[in-house]
Enzyme design. Structure first.
Site, short mmCIF file in Angstrom:
data_model
loop_
_atom_site.label_atom_id
_atom_site.label_comp_id
_atom_site.label_asym_id
_atom_site.label_seq_id
_atom_site.Cartn_x
_atom_site.Cartn_y
_atom_site.Cartn_z
N HIS A 119 -10.15 -18.54 -39.46
CA HIS A 119 -11.79 -19.69 -39.19
C HIS A 119 -11.45 -21.19 -39.94
O HIS A 119 -11.67 -21.30 -41.02
CB HIS A 119 -13.17 -18.70 -39.56
CG HIS A 119 -13.47 -17.54 -39.23
ND1 HIS A 119 -14.20 -17.67 -37.47
CD2 HIS A 119 -13.15 -16.15 -39.17
CE1 HIS A 119 -13.98 -16.28 -37.14
NE2 HIS A 119 -13.71 -15.52 -37.98
N CYS A 131 -9.49 -16.09 -34.30
CA CYS A 131 -10.07 -14.69 -34.27
C CYS A 131 -9.69 -13.88 -32.99
O CYS A 131 -9.02 -13.27 -32.57
CB CYS A 131 -11.17 -14.32 -35.51
SG CYS A 131 -11.77 -13.45 -35.98
N GLU A 171 -12.61 -23.65 -38.95
CA GLU A 171 -14.25 -23.93 -38.77
C GLU A 171 -15.23 -24.39 -39.67
O GLU A 171 -16.33 -24.54 -39.73
CB GLU A 171 -15.04 -23.37 -37.11
CG GLU A 171 -15.84 -22.12 -37.88
CD GLU A 171 -14.60 -21.07 -37.44
OE1 GLU A 171 -13.06 -21.56 -36.80
OE2 GLU A 171 -15.06 -19.65 -36.47
#
Ligand code: XMP
Length: 528
Positions: A169, A77, A171
């Protein structure tokens, strides 16, 4: 080691967790960390997201040296934008902030192969986006390795160096293949070995504790009955046996029979040296008439410190007497054990954007200020799930390893009005029934935290033919990954019915039970 540089995203710690779940040790540092001051050489670097825009005047920037270290870099990002910006790409505002799911199309090269970052993960994957800026012009020597409908440069890679950028993202759990993408980066591209396990940790940490404490030094530490302090205490016991002494303070606002249970488990079953101090009278007298939540926290925190210090002083005197008389050769108390976990460490080192204190959670932080003891923190590198795995290896019973967190100020922040012995008793009984029924229904491990709250209002009810006018219990149960955000738990109706009926029947003073259906945000987990 993978180095994660934090630009202040709320997800940065999750990147660290995902690496650890892949058995690769990862450390988070603020983005302001300079490479020349780094005391290890990472095998790869991940740049996190951020609430900033790269062109903001006060935007955080990475030490440009990272790009000359010769190790693989993955920008996520803002991390992608920061990398591209450093390499003369262009970043601009999106017309609309993009927040939510997107479908990533993995690009194929002329020969039909996909980039190493996405190898084996299919042609398409669902990903989670959360950004206001995006790359609008590629930096020279980069090419596209994946795109979404709205982001033509959703994933990019350098033509010859191992530099990668992804707009989504990986994660967060909303990107189902995200962990595999991180795995491709740390295991395949950086070439890290998957060595980080709790079996390895235990041996090394016990050796380290023995070395740090020396052959004589004694250690004391507070235990609460929670996972962290229990695991820390048992680990110390494994390392130095009776030279570790645990202290449990009964503050009068613990769960039903808690002090007794902790004593049985820690002392009788696990063999840890333990003193339980019943200071409930002092705590409850200082809490008398107090309604303000932050004052409750302060009073409990300060009183805890008073009691703990007094108890430590007693143990110290005893140790000195024993040494002087030659009755023991265990030495002086030199160390204080704290069950600090990695999220607390992250909290203190991470790069801070604008943020406000909602509640003061860390109520024993002041413990060391006046004590001359040195701090020992064996869990400071670990996340909660790693502590649980460690607990299992240390033979701590499963029901304790999986236990929900319990706040330091205890039931005092779950009794919304003034705290009295009677109110504590009512809440203890209701809470105990609630947890018992959750366990019986086999739901305990699906819930991150469940507890009852005692409301300071009265409502009308009917029992037999009589009117009642009694207090109300609110039930709370949430699912959460890190307690920064949380969703309320969806109970089967029959479980709620059983809980409500048992509480109103068995707990005198309660004629009504409600269920809290607020998520965080906008509510918080605790009511105070
Ligand atoms: P909130 O209410 O802030 O809770 O959404 C998030 C997590 O923190 C716990 N909590 C505390 N823990 N001392 C603690 O040790 C406190 O004062 C405190 N306040 C909240 C809460 O139980 C939840 O797990």
């Amino acid at each position: 080691t993978i180095l994660i540089l934090d630009f202040g995203s709320q997800y940065s710690h999750l990147i660290t967790r995902r690496c650890r779940e892949l058995n690769v040790y990862a450390e988070l540092m603020p983005c302001t960390q300079t490479i020349k001051d780094l005391n290890f050489k990472p095998k790869g670097i991940i740049l996190s997201g951020s609430p900033y825009s790269v062109y903001d005047a006060d935007a955080p920037h990475v030490d440009p040296e990272v790009f000359s270290l010769g190790v693989p870099i993955l920008g996520i990002c803002y991390g992608l934008q920061e990398m591209a910006w450093n390499m003369k790409g262009k970043v601009s505002k999106c017309d609309h902030r993009e927040y939510g799911f997107a479908q990533l199309q993995v690009s194929k090269s002329g020969s039909g192969s996909v980039d190493a970052l996405f190898e084996g993960l299919g042609d398409e994957m669902q990903v989670w986006m959360s950004h206001g800026d995006q790359l609008s012009e590629m930096p020279p020597e980069f090419h596209i390795i994946g795109r979404t409908q709205t982001a033509p440069y959703a994933a990019i890679a350098h033509d010859s160096k191992p530099f990668y950028g992804i707009q989504f993202h990986p994660e967060v759990t909303h990107s189902p293949l995200g962990k595999q993408v991180i795995g491709r980066f740390v295991l395949n591209i950086c070439g890290c070995a998957a060595h980080w396990t709790m079996e390895e940790f235990i041996g090394k940490e016990i050796a380290r504790i023995r070395q740090v404490c020396g052959p004589k030094g004694r250690v004391i530490g507070a235990v609460s009955g929670g996972v962290d302090s229990t695991v820390a205490a048992k680990l110390m016991h494994e390392a130095i046996g009776d030279r570790f002494h645990a202290i449990m303070v009964d503050n009068g606002v613990l769960r039903l029979n808690e002090a007794k249970q902790v004593h049985e488990m820690l002392n009788k079953d696990l063999g840890v040296n333990l003193t339980v101090v019943d200071a409930s009278d002092l705590f409850l007298s200082r809490l008398e008439g107090v309604e303000d939540p932050e004052r409750k926290r302060k009073i409990i925190g300060n009183t805890f410190i008073n009691i703990f210090e007094a108890e430590a002083a007693k143990l110290e005197e005893q140790a000195e007497r024993e040494e002087a008389s030659g009755a023991s050769s265990k030495g002086k108390i030199e160390w204080l054990l704290q069950g600090t976990l990695y999220p607390d460490v992250i909290e203190s080192i991470s790069f801070k954007g604008p943020s406000a204190t909602i509640k003061t959670h860390h109520n024993v932080g002041g413990l060391l200020k006046d004590m001359r003891l040195k701090l020992i923190e064996p869990l400071r590198e670990l996340f909660k799930d790693e502590v649980r795995a460690l607990g299992r290896l240390l033979s701590i019973p499963e029901h304790l390893v999986q236990r929900h967190p319990f706040p330091g100020p205890g039931l005092a922040i779950r009794i919304l009005g003034p705290v009295t012995r009677d109110q504590v008793k009512i809440l203890q009984l209701a809470d105990n029934i609630y947890i018992e029924e959750i366990r019986k229904a086999g739901l305990y491990n699906q819930i991150s935290q469940a507890f009852a709250v005692l409301l300071p209002v009265k409502a009308v009810g009917v029992m037999g033919d009589k009117r009642t006018y009694e207090q109300v219990i609110a039930l709370r149960a949430v699912q959460s990954e890190d307690f920064m955000t949380a969703d309320w738990f969806f109970f089967p109706a029959d479980v709620l019915r059983r809980i409500s009926s048992r509480i109103t029947n068995e707990v005198e003073g309660i004629n009504r039970v409600t269920y809290d259906i607020s998520s965080k945000p906008p509510a918080t987990v605790e009511w105070l």
